[in-house]
Design an enzyme around this catalytic site. Structure first.
Site, PDB file in Angstrom:
ATOM      1  CD  GLU A 290      -3.153  -0.654   0.253  1.00  0.00           C
ATOM      2  OE1 GLU A 290      -3.094   0.417  -0.379  1.00  0.00           O
ATOM      3  OE2 GLU A 290      -4.088  -1.452   0.112  1.00  0.00           O
TER       4      GLU A 290
ATOM      5  CB  SER B  48     -33.740 -29.537  52.010  1.00  0.00           C
ATOM      6  OG  SER B  48     -35.072 -29.957  52.179  1.00  0.00           O
TER       7      SER B  48
END
Length: 680
Positions: free
Chosen positions: A85, A344
């Site tokens: 690029e 419980s």
């Protein structure tokens, strides 16, 4: 040359220099006056796991996946990007005159655009402003912004902006989002084929999307590879081999583990872009899979929650809030935080407090018989009363009457105070604690229960749970270490569910009233896990029991946590280790303090066999006989009813095996007699 001509040339030179200087100054002022776009684009909020890996990411407000770079990108990718690029990126000031000149010459000589003149800095300028590249006005604006960017930012900062904003197809922006979406990994180490594809994508992100146009993506990638080989970035052999790599043809989902917990973290700290949690990714993923499959074949309205913590320091290692994070079964509801009846599961705390207060010992006998507590008449889950039983057996069988008797002796306020010392704040219907709290008559969350059991597992000292990595100090004592150890020792003697390993996991199950909630909480020497199963809307689930529904998930969760349990701690030196015969007299049989009940003269007594007898087995069975008591009688062996509704005082108990057997007879008034015999 005459003196006048030399003077004129000198004057022209000075004028030219002044004009150039003025032009330069004007250009500088023009560049310095540039209004730059925001230089800190929004990136995804990230939740990080205990090892720093990505746990979950959130899209930015415009619906895009844009993630900040947490560290350096793969060096080969960066080399390819700059070579392809912008070769002179490191030296130009934002605009590359040579590249611009080459592009213009190609337009003049070829009659078309052959290569662009945009630098990486100019591309960053375009990405920051969202402008186009097709018009000269757009190019001029990008040029101006690029020149200004180079004056305010370093090359590394400009490159970082490109890596964050580069379009990669669809709503994916930036290198990191692309590597996660297409390759399922961070961008720190990429193959040559992966790096080349990511260099090619931003030039035509929609036309080259590998998930929609794999052939175009492959062709673009191969052109980059050829160029890299030509420029010497990679070898020809490397380029040839890279071209054989397959193109990814689908997008991978972004990490979204622990969705309920991460949503809570985001709501708590919406301003924090990077949030570190204590969750462990492999365990979290495994337990989410378990939650999704454990209830397969059962009704879709059922949900399931799992919470795992290290009880030594309180770190939450996994948090699964539902069966699946979806609308099905109200999966968006975090059931680790929902107030439910614990059934419980509070009984271990009650027994630990009773041991701590000297009210009972694991070998103490306690009555399991019908009792009226000022109009409150609880029964057992199976409707059977077993008479005098050891406290150990009462806890392991989860009998209700012994737990209520101990709660009455302790006082409900003392139980509530212990809960608060554990670091939880239970919800009390009506604001008043009664005896019903022993059987689940209050509201608690799964996290509350896991924190309570973490304290019991931690020698009776509270260890607050936390899911952020900052250290949290230990809390106050819930019970004495000896009492906590005794409860853990009792719970580790429970038989595991069918098919589960015999690993002596200390655990307790619970089922709330109406089968609305099924619980299982367990711990070893290092970790505690809690499981809840039920419907988020509180609708009863007939047939849902903690032991049948939640306990198998608990044991499987421990298997996924680790193959071998950490051993439980040794008993503290002050622990009273004794059998029933050597206990102090007040601890041999628990007596209801509120009434001081005297023995019933008409209570049943075992006439045969005598307690402690050694007998020979017979094919017909064991003959037994009771005197006194009110028929009909129920006969139990090792807690299991064998005969019921018999009106005769004698009976024959079939099917007994060799070894010790606990034989109990209960009359119609709930009174009982018990002996232990050995059969050879």
């Amino acid at each position: 040359m005459t003196r006048d001509r030399r003077g004129a040339l000198l004057a022209l030179s000075v004028a030219a220099l002044l004009a150039l200087a003025a032009g330069r100054d004007a250009a500088d002022r023009w560049i310095d006056a540039t209004e730059l776009p925001p230089l800190h684009p929004a990136t995804a909020v990230e939740m990080r796991a205990a090892d720093g890996s990505l746990l979950r990411a959130y899209m930015v407000d415009d619906g895009r996946w844009r993630l900040a770079m947490p560290g350096p990108a793969d060096p080969l990718y960066l080399a390819m990007l700059v070579d392809y690029e912008d070769r002179r990126f490191a030296t130009h000031a934002g605009v590359d005159p040579r590249a611009v000149g080459r592009a213009l010459w190609q337009i003049v000589t070829k009659g078309r655009v052959v290569s662009g003149g945009s630098t990486l800095t100019m591309q960053v300028a375009r990405l920051l402003e969202g402008g186009s590249t097709g018009r000269w006005s757009g190019k001029l604006r990008q040029t101006r912004v690029a020149l200004a960017l180079e004056r305010q930012l370093s090359k590394a900062q400009i490159l970082d902006l490109y890596l964050t904003l580069a379009p990669m197809g669809g709503n994916i922006e930036g290198l990191r989002a692309a590597t996660l979406a297409y390759f399922g990994k961070e961008p720190t180490r990429l193959t040559p084929a992966e790096a080349a594809l990511l260099v090619a994508l931003p030039q035509s992100p929609e036309l080259r999307r590998p998930d929609r146009a794999p052939l175009a993506a492959e062709a673009a990638r191969n052109r980059v590879l050829d160029r890299m080989a030509q420029d010497g970035v990679i070898t020809s052999d490397t380029a040839r081999a890279a071209k054989t790599d397959a193109i990814p043809t689908r997008r991978r989902p972004f990490p979204a583990l622990a969705p309920h917990l991460t949503d809570r973290a985001l709501a708590e700290r919406p301003d924090l872009a990077r949030q570190n949690l204590t969750i462990e990714v492999p365990l979290q993923a495994s337990l989410e899979s378990l939650a999704a499959t454990a209830l397969r074949g059962q009704r879709s309205e059922l949900s399931l929650a799992i919470l795992v913590a290290d009880h030594r320091d309180g770190r939450i290692l996994a948090s699964v809030g539902s069966r699946g994070f979806s609308e099905a079964g109200e999966g968006f509801v975090d059931m680790t935080q929902a107030l439910r009846s614990p059934g419980s599961t509070l009984k271990p705390l009650i027994y630990a407090l009773a041991f701590d207060q000297g009210l009972a010992h694991p070998e103490t006998l306690i009555d399991d018989r019908p009792t009226d507590f000022n109009g409150y008449q609880p029964g057992n889950f199976d409707g059977i009363f077993r008479g005098p039983v050891r406290v150990t057996d009462a806890l392991q069988m989860s009998l209700n009457l012994p737990a209520v008797l101990l709660t009455e002796a302790l006082g409900p306020a003392k139980v509530m105070a212990a809960l608060r010392r554990s670091g939880v704040t239970p919800a009390l219907p009506g604001g008043h604690a009664g005896l019903a709290i022993a059987l689940g008559g209050l509201g608690m969350t799964l996290q509350d229960l896991v924190q309570l059991y973490a304290g019991l597992a931690n020698g009776g000292r509270a260890q607050p749970l936390h899911w952020r990595p900052e250290a949290v100090p230990r809390g106050s004592h819930i019970t004495a270490p000896a009492a906590a150890w005794q409860v853990g020792h009792i719970l580790s003697g429970l038989a595991p569910p069918p098919g589960a390993p015999l690993n002596r996991l200390a655990y307790k199950t619970g089922t709330s009233y109406g089968h609305r909630d099924a619980w299982a909480i367990g711990f070893d020497g290092a970790h505690v896990i809690g499981v809840w199963v039920g419907r988020p809307d509180g609708t009863p689930v007939p047939g849902a029991f903690g032991g049948d529904t939640a306990a198998p998930v608990l044991f499987e969760a421990f298997q996924r946590l680790k193959p071998i349990l950490a051993p439980q701690s040794s008993p503290p030196p002050e622990t009273l280790l004794a059998d029933a015969s050597t206990l102090p007299q007040p601890l041999r049989h628990f007596t209801r303090r509120s009434q001081g009940l005297a023995p019933d003269r008409d209570a049943p007594e075992m006439a045969f066999p005598p307690d402690g007898a050694e007998l020979d087995m017979t094919v017909e069975g064991l003959p037994v006989r009771v005197r006194q008591g009110q028929p009909p009688f129920t006969w139990l062996v090792n807690g299991t009813p064998l005969l019921s509704g018999t009106r005769r005082s004698d009976a024959l108990l079939p099917g007994l095996g060799k070894g010790f057997s606990d034989i109990t007879v209960i009359d119609s008034k709930g009174r009982s007699a018990r002996v232990v015999v050995r059969l050879d």
